[in-house]
Design an enzyme around this catalytic site. Structure first.
Site: not given
Length: 316
Positions: A223, A225, A249, A254, A273, A275
């Site tokens: 969680v 990077r 996550d 991305e 992404h 969380s």
């Protein structure tokens, strides 16, 4: 007549609510394409689009630059290029907004995996009655990597579930292990959780060696990077059953492309992404910035100031 400070906002949808600053700032909105030309006129830059790397690309060049940059995110790697890092500009982040939501998300993953909830939902869709035994969470061990507010919130939340936790930071101190202890701790952990900032020291730290050190029953969570993880090494570890499973996550790229092999890896949970993003989180980010702006306008010292050499807010 007093000239109002110019607040430049690198926009994202939905835009921030800055109504409290009406009459107290000249607010100018920009997209990435026009950021470079508008930077010299800005006193303050709010990086509302915290997924953009436009600040890195726009900061070099002629003309003045804002005295203060605030990013609506915990991480600052997306904006902290060499020129900004070497400048006198103060950088602040959204420390404190995401700590408990991310900790709850990690706890939810731990519980879901231990109690085999993904398979329960799968069996329900198949209308299959299959009794199983699940794992007790209390008494298991977790190693949390990253001793900032998010890492500490994860430790507190997992301890409430009865998990024995070890916290690893950049330097050892009371209650926090240093990097030299990492391999030993993850070799004994049932849950290995990455919540560190992205720096030169942490880039790719979870590689083939680290996944090889973990127990075959271990579950890995990132969680922090995406670049903390060698994704190819994780893919091999999961495919070869070096570890039991993982949840990501955050990712190197991305959004995760539809053709990424990560989607189909055995034992991997993919989330977009999210969380730290709970209902109302954008309003919290906006309110936090307004409070910081009021401190700045009053000549008071800012909080959440990033050490630009380290890449995070020190003191934790």
């Amino acid at each position: 007549m007093t000239t109002l400070p110019t607040l430049l906002v690198l926009d994202a949808e939905p835009p921030p609510r800055l109504g409290r600053l009406t009459g107290r700032a000249r607010i100018v909105h920009t997209d990435a394409a026009h950021l470079a030309e508008r930077l010299p006129q800005a006193d303050v830059l709010l990086v509302w689009d915290f997924t953009s790397r436009a600040v890195r690309e726009a900061w070099p060049g002629d003309g003045p630059r804002p005295a203060w940059v605030h990013t609506a995110s915990a991480g600052v790697d997306h904006l902290l290029g060499p020129e900004l890092a070497a400048s006198d500009t103060v950088v602040t982040n959204a420390r404190g907004i995401f700590d408990q939501p991310i900790a709850e998300y990690v706890a939810a993953l731990v519980l879901a995996v231990a109690k085999d909830l993904p398979r329960t939902l799968e069996h329900q869709r198949e209308r299959t009655w299959r009794h199983r035994e699940t794992r007790r969470v209390a008494g298991t061990r977790a190693c949390v990597v990253g001793s900032g507010p998010i890492g500490r919130a994860i430790v507190r939340t997992l301890k409430a579930l009865g998990v024995t936790t070890a916290l690893v930071g950049r330097v050892p101190r009371t209650g926090i292990h240093g990097p030299a202890d990492l391999d030993r701790l993850i070799s004994r952990a049932d849950w290995v959780i990455a919540a560190a900032p992205l720096t030169e020291e942490t880039y790719g730290m979870f590689d083939a060696h680290r996944f090889g050190v973990m127990q075959p029953s271990a579950f890995f969570v990132n969680v922090g990077r995406g670049q903390l993880v060698d994704e190819a090494a994780l893919a091999r570890a999961l495919t070869r059953r070096w570890i039991a499973g993982a949840a990501l996550d955050v990712f190197t790229t991305e959004p995760l492309p539809p053709d990424s092999p990560l989607w189909g890896l055995p034992g991997l949970i993919v989330s977009p992404h999210m969380s730290g993003d709970t209902l109302g989180w954008r309003d919290e980010l906006g309110a936090q910035f307004v409070e910081l702006y009021e401190r700045w306008a009053a000549g008071r010292s800012l909080v959440n100031v990033v050490d630009k050499k380290r890449g995070y807010v020190p003191g934790h």
